[in-house]
Design a protein around this motif. Sequence first.
Motif, PDB file in Angstrom:
ATOM      1  N   GLN A 152       2.938   0.293  15.101  1.00  0.00           N
ATOM      2  CA  GLN A 152       3.997   1.302  15.220  1.00  0.00           C
ATOM      3  C   GLN A 152       5.229   0.942  14.387  1.00  0.00           C
ATOM      4  OE1 GLN A 152       2.476   0.223  18.368  1.00  0.00           O
ATOM      5  NE2 GLN A 152       1.107   1.971  18.054  1.00  0.00           N
ATOM      6  N   LEU A 153       5.387  -0.339  14.085  1.00  0.00           N
ATOM      7  CA  LEU A 153       6.541  -0.787  13.306  1.00  0.00           C
ATOM      8  C   LEU A 153       6.091  -1.885  12.355  1.00  0.00           C
ATOM      9  CD1 LEU A 153       9.653  -0.691  12.860  1.00  0.00           C
ATOM     10  CD2 LEU A 153       9.868  -2.380  14.686  1.00  0.00           C
ATOM     11  N   CYS A 178       1.208  -1.800   3.604  1.00  0.00           N
ATOM     12  CA  CYS A 178       2.089  -1.594   4.758  1.00  0.00           C
ATOM     13  C   CYS A 178       1.925  -0.185   5.317  1.00  0.00           C
ATOM     14  CB  CYS A 178       3.545  -1.836   4.366  1.00  0.00           C
ATOM     15  SG  CYS A 178       3.974  -3.566   4.081  1.00  0.00           S
ATOM     16  N   LEU A 179       1.831   0.807   4.422  1.00  0.00           N
ATOM     17  CA  LEU A 179       1.674   2.186   4.873  1.00  0.00           C
ATOM     18  C   LEU A 179       0.273   2.420   5.441  1.00  0.00           C
ATOM     19  CD1 LEU A 179       3.505   4.063   1.979  1.00  0.00           C
ATOM     20  CD2 LEU A 179       4.350   3.594   4.287  1.00  0.00           C
ATOM     21  N   ARG A 180      -0.714   1.725   4.920  1.00  0.00           N
ATOM     22  CA  ARG A 180      -2.075   1.896   5.444  1.00  0.00           C
ATOM     23  C   ARG A 180      -2.180   1.445   6.895  1.00  0.00           C
ATOM     24  NH1 ARG A 180      -6.288  -1.080   6.549  1.00  0.00           N
ATOM     25  NH2 ARG A 180      -5.388  -2.992   5.706  1.00  0.00           N
ATOM     26  N   VAL A 181      -1.569   0.314   7.232  1.00  0.00           N
ATOM     27  CA  VAL A 181      -1.692  -0.203   8.597  1.00  0.00           C
ATOM     28  C   VAL A 181      -0.674   0.425   9.544  1.00  0.00           C
ATOM     29  CG1 VAL A 181      -2.603  -2.395   7.755  1.00  0.00           C
ATOM     30  CG2 VAL A 181      -0.145  -2.187   8.204  1.00  0.00           C
ATOM     31  N   LEU A 182       0.225   1.255   9.031  1.00  0.00           N
ATOM     32  CA  LEU A 182       1.237   1.912   9.858  1.00  0.00           C
ATOM     33  C   LEU A 182       0.622   3.115  10.568  1.00  0.00           C
ATOM     34  CD1 LEU A 182       4.364   1.744  10.397  1.00  0.00           C
ATOM     35  CD2 LEU A 182       4.606   3.475   8.597  1.00  0.00           C
ATOM     36  N   SER A 183       0.950   3.284  11.850  1.00  0.00           N
ATOM     37  CA  SER A 183       0.465   4.443  12.591  1.00  0.00           C
ATOM     38  C   SER A 183       1.120   5.715  12.061  1.00  0.00           C
ATOM     39  CB  SER A 183       0.757   4.275  14.083  1.00  0.00           C
ATOM     40  OG  SER A 183       2.154   4.352  14.319  1.00  0.00           O
ATOM     41  N   PRO A 184       0.506   6.881  12.277  1.00  0.00           N
ATOM     42  CA  PRO A 184       1.037   8.128  11.722  1.00  0.00           C
ATOM     43  C   PRO A 184       2.485   8.410  12.100  1.00  0.00           C
ATOM     44  CG  PRO A 184      -1.196   8.477  12.489  1.00  0.00           C
ATOM     45  CD  PRO A 184      -0.806   7.088  12.919  1.00  0.00           C
ATOM     46  N   GLN A 185       2.899   8.005  13.286  1.00  0.00           N
ATOM     47  CA  GLN A 185       4.275   8.236  13.726  1.00  0.00           C
ATOM     48  C   GLN A 185       5.128   6.966  13.622  1.00  0.00           C
ATOM     49  OE1 GLN A 185       5.039  11.384  14.298  1.00  0.00           O
ATOM     50  NE2 GLN A 185       2.866  11.848  13.974  1.00  0.00           N
TER      51      GLN A 185
END
Length: 234
Positions: A152-153, A178-185
Motif C-alpha cells: 500500500q505504501l 516500485c509501481l509494479r509492486v504498488l497496490s492500485p490505491q
Amino acid sequence: MLHVRSLVTCVPRALAGSLAGSCLADRCLWDRFHAQLRPGSAPTFDWFFGYEQVQGLLLPLLQEARAAGPLRVLDVGCGTSGLCTGLYTSSPHPVDVLGVDFSPVAVAHMNSLLEGSQGQTPLCPGHPASRLHFMQADAQNLGPVAASGSFQLVLDKGTWDAVARGGLPGAYRLLSECLRVLSPQGTLIQFSDEDPDVRLPCLEQGSRGCNVTVQELGPFRGITYFAYLVQGAH
C-alpha cells in the motif's frame, strides 16, 4: 542535474569525498560505506532526514489506507536508515514493513538491530500486530521480493538519486518496479532534494496514468527537500 550535496551531509569528510566522486549505483561502494559507519556509530544512519521529520506525512497516509491486515510498506534502498525502524516502533497503525537493499552489509546490520544482537535492545513494535523484515534485493528487480500490487505504501529516500548517478535507464527501471509492486490505491513517495522542475517531468514520463504531486519539506539543516507522491497506479 542530479543534486549530490545532501547525500554527503554529516558523513565523515574522507568518505564524503569518495561518495561525491563515485558512482552511487555501485554496490561495492555501499558495502564499504556501511562497514565503515558501523563501529562506534549510531544504530542507524539517515540521508537527508530521519523518520521524525516525515511522520506527519506518512501516518495520515497509513490511516487513510484500507487493508484487511497490517498495511504493507516497502522501503527500497533502505540502507541503514531509521525510516523502517521508525515506522515499526512508532506507528499506532499496524504495519508490515519490508526494507530491501542490495548491500548485504546494510541488511545484516539492520537484521542485527532488529534482533537485538550486538548488545542492543530488540526493537518493539508500536502496534502489537506490526512486523518488520529486511532482505537483500535489487530495487530494479523486485520480482524475487514481491508480486504485483503487494504494497500500500512504497518509500524511496534518495534511492532514485543514487541509481540515477549510473544513468536514467536504471532510475526508470527502479520506478517501474516500485509501481509494479504498488497496490492500485497505493502511494509511492520519493524523498529527494532534487528540484521539481527536474524530477516531475521524469516521474510523469515514467508513470503515465498516475497522479504525480509534490510537497515541500524542511528546510532541514538549511536544505529544502521534496516529497514526490505517485498515486493511482494500475
